[in-house]
Write a protein that holds these residues in place. Structure first.
Motif, short mmCIF file in Angstrom:
data_model
loop_
_atom_site.label_atom_id
_atom_site.label_comp_id
_atom_site.label_asym_id
_atom_site.label_seq_id
_atom_site.Cartn_x
_atom_site.Cartn_y
_atom_site.Cartn_z
N ASN A 411 7.35 -33.28 24.84
CA ASN A 411 7.79 -32.06 24.18
C ASN A 411 8.12 -32.31 22.72
N ARG A 412 8.83 -33.39 22.44
CA ARG A 412 9.19 -33.71 21.05
C ARG A 412 7.94 -33.98 20.21
N ARG A 413 7.00 -34.75 20.76
CA ARG A 413 5.79 -35.06 20.02
C ARG A 413 4.88 -33.84 19.85
N ALA A 414 4.89 -32.97 20.84
CA ALA A 414 4.08 -31.74 20.75
C ALA A 414 4.56 -30.87 19.60
N GLN A 415 5.86 -30.79 19.39
CA GLN A 415 6.39 -30.01 18.27
C GLN A 415 5.91 -30.57 16.94
N THR A 416 5.89 -31.90 16.83
CA THR A 416 5.39 -32.52 15.59
C THR A 416 3.90 -32.25 15.41
N TYR A 417 3.14 -32.33 16.48
CA TYR A 417 1.69 -32.07 16.44
C TYR A 417 1.43 -30.65 15.93
N MET A 418 2.19 -29.68 16.47
CA MET A 418 2.00 -28.29 16.06
C MET A 418 2.37 -28.09 14.59
N ARG A 419 3.42 -28.73 14.14
CA ARG A 419 3.80 -28.62 12.73
C ARG A 419 2.69 -29.14 11.82
N ASP A 420 2.02 -30.22 12.25
CA ASP A 420 0.92 -30.77 11.45
C ASP A 420 -0.25 -29.79 11.36
N LEU A 421 -0.57 -29.13 12.48
CA LEU A 421 -1.67 -28.16 12.47
C LEU A 421 -1.35 -26.99 11.54
N ARG A 422 -0.11 -26.53 11.56
CA ARG A 422 0.28 -25.43 10.66
C ARG A 422 0.19 -25.87 9.20
N ARG A 423 0.66 -27.07 8.94
CA ARG A 423 0.68 -27.56 7.57
C ARG A 423 -0.72 -27.65 6.98
N ASP A 424 -1.70 -28.04 7.77
CA ASP A 424 -3.04 -28.26 7.27
C ASP A 424 -3.92 -27.02 7.32
N ALA A 425 -3.41 -25.91 7.85
CA ALA A 425 -4.23 -24.69 8.00
C ALA A 425 -4.51 -24.02 6.67
N VAL A 426 -5.70 -23.42 6.57
CA VAL A 426 -6.07 -22.58 5.42
C VAL A 426 -5.91 -21.14 5.85
N ILE A 427 -4.97 -20.44 5.21
CA ILE A 427 -4.60 -19.09 5.66
C ILE A 427 -4.84 -18.08 4.55
N ASP A 428 -5.49 -16.99 4.91
CA ASP A 428 -5.78 -15.92 3.94
C ASP A 428 -5.31 -14.60 4.56
N TYR A 429 -4.33 -13.97 3.90
CA TYR A 429 -3.88 -12.64 4.34
C TYR A 429 -4.77 -11.62 3.67
N GLY A 430 -5.69 -11.08 4.48
CA GLY A 430 -6.70 -10.17 3.93
C GLY A 430 -6.12 -8.88 3.43
N ASP A 431 -6.91 -8.19 2.63
CA ASP A 431 -6.50 -6.89 2.07
C ASP A 431 -6.66 -5.80 3.11
#
Length: 431
Positions: A411-431
């Motif tokens: 559980n602890r490592r899964a939280q870190t894994y998810m944080r890494d995926l969020r950090r590296d994501a390319v996000i575009d809030y469309g118009d």
């Protein structure tokens, strides 16, 4: 009109935010309404639409009995968007590692959920979801995300989590020493937070608590909101002894009675909302662990039945069933009364609603509970047809202890894994 004064961050001593040097009274340029969201969000090239959000929100609203106000609905949409973004990242990561979940596996899980959670076949569940404003695709997307995440953890996290035999034996020794003390089955909704978003996360957690207090489904909210790996099982942490939970949670849980809720409670890395599902004594036989063979016999009332009429018929019904003098004759009498009979030959006493547990455990074979129910739902009785009591004592299972310790580390490592995926994501809030 005077122009607003611009205050540079370095001119005001920072009060929070770690090393970000944030001003106490920042001047905001432009309007930023968090309740106003763009039509789409594109995360690593994949689109999350307003319809996706609406359909997922509808699932939560239905689980809460529709008791969600307009203000809370806005907060709920924000949280659902974050959930969908995490879900998308999990599905993308599984696909990138050649671990994509196929349609057949999703459909099999959907059918299982339909039958186990809703008591329906998939087509009936399709119709129900459409009726509440959701869709099969929305639920299947959530299933795909959960299965994808499970696969990722099995490959990238679980193999690298090690619990030594000495650690397990030490844990077992502590449990043996604690024989007779209480342990708790706890549900948790965990929301991660950092110094920058702490206040916003706490407000969101308080809103979730409000909805749960109004009758919202803890399991449903845990599945949608919790950021712990237990989200897929409705936040269920399993059986936990005193002293195992974080120090912020442990004393709180010990004061709760089954069914009671507490939170939000600030813990390391965020906030937790907890519910005490059940409690028992460590390695001690509990009458509620008895396995029961029950026969439920029920009648319904025609439209227009008054309370007095219902009470009289319920008493007559209970008296006639009691006269059956045992389970063998109960079916015949139930047939004469036009009653419905449902048998359950292996139910734990602790799985019954609290008020019924003591009643049923006080029965002898062939005896029935007093009638219970309502004019709308009908009236029923439970007849005890068999009982297997638990053994006088118990021993700690090595494999179960090892699995629990491994789950905590995963559980602890899964939280870190998810944080890494969020950090590296390319996000575009469309118009």
């Amino acid at each position: 009109m005077c122009a607003p004064v611009v205050v540079a961050a370095q001119d005001v001593p920072p009060t929070q935010g770690g090393n970000l040097a944030l001003p106490d009274n920042p001047v905001i340029f432009g309007k930023n309404d968090p309740n106003v969201r763009k039509a789409t969000v594109i995360i690593n090239g994949e689109v999350i639409t307003g319809t996706d959000i609406d359909q997922r929100v509808a699932l939560i609203v239905a689980a809460s009995g529709g008791k969600i106000g307009e203000e809370e609905l806005g907060r709920l949409r924000q949280q659902v968007l974050r959930n969908l973004m995490d879900e998308t990242l999990q599905i993308q990561e599984a696909r990138a590692q050649d671990m994509a979940v196929d349609e057949a596996e999703v459909d099999a899980s959907y059918e299982r959920i339909a039958r186990q959670n809703f008591g329906q076949d998939p087509k009936q569940l399709d119709a129900y979801l459409a009726k509440i404003g959701s869709s099969p695709n929305s639920l299947k997307r959530q299933i795909r995300g959960e299965l994808s995440w499970q696969r990722l953890l099995r490959r990238n996290v679980t193999p690298f989590v090690n619990v030594s035999e000495d650690e397990v034996r030490e844990n077992i020794t502590r449990q043996e020493a604690a024989r007779g003390s209480e342990e708790y089955r706890v549900g948790e909704i965990f929301l991660s937070a950092n110094p920058e978003n702490r206040d916003a996360v706490m407000q969101n957690a308080m809103k979730i608590v409000e909805q749960l207090q109004k009758g919202g489904s803890f399991v449903g909210y845990a599945r949608q909101f919790s950021e712990a790996s237990t989200a897929s099982v409705g936040g269920d942490l399993g059986w936990i002894r005193a002293g195992v939970l974080p120090p912020e949670l442990d004393p709180v849980v010990q004061t709760l009675q089954p069914g009671q809720l507490a939170g939000p409670i600030e813990v390391r890395g965020g906030f937790s909302i907890v519910v005490l599902i059940d409690k028992r004594k460590v390695l001690t036989a509990d009458p509620r662990d008895a396995t029961l063979n029950l026969k439920q016999i029920a009648i319904s009332f025609p439209a227009g039945t008054t309370e007095a009429q219902a009470t009289a018929r319920a008493q007559d019904f209970a008296a006639k069933i009691k006269a059956a003098k045992g389970c063998a004759a109960a079916d015949a009498i139930a047939g004469q009364l036009g009653a419905e009979v449902v048998n359950n030959e292996a139910i734990k006493a602790r799985d019954l609603p609290g008020p019924l547990q003591e009643l049923v455990l006080g029965l002898q074979l062939g005896e029935t509970t007093p009638p219970f129910g309502s004019i709308q739902d009908g009236v029923r009785v439970l007849m005890l047809c068999g009982r297997d009591d638990p053994k006088a004592g118990g021993s700690v299972n090595f494999e179960e202890v090892q699995a629990q310790l491994e789950d905590e580390r995963i559980n602890r490592r899964a939280q870190t894994y998810m944080r890494d995926l969020r950090r590296d994501a390319v996000i575009d809030y469309g118009d």
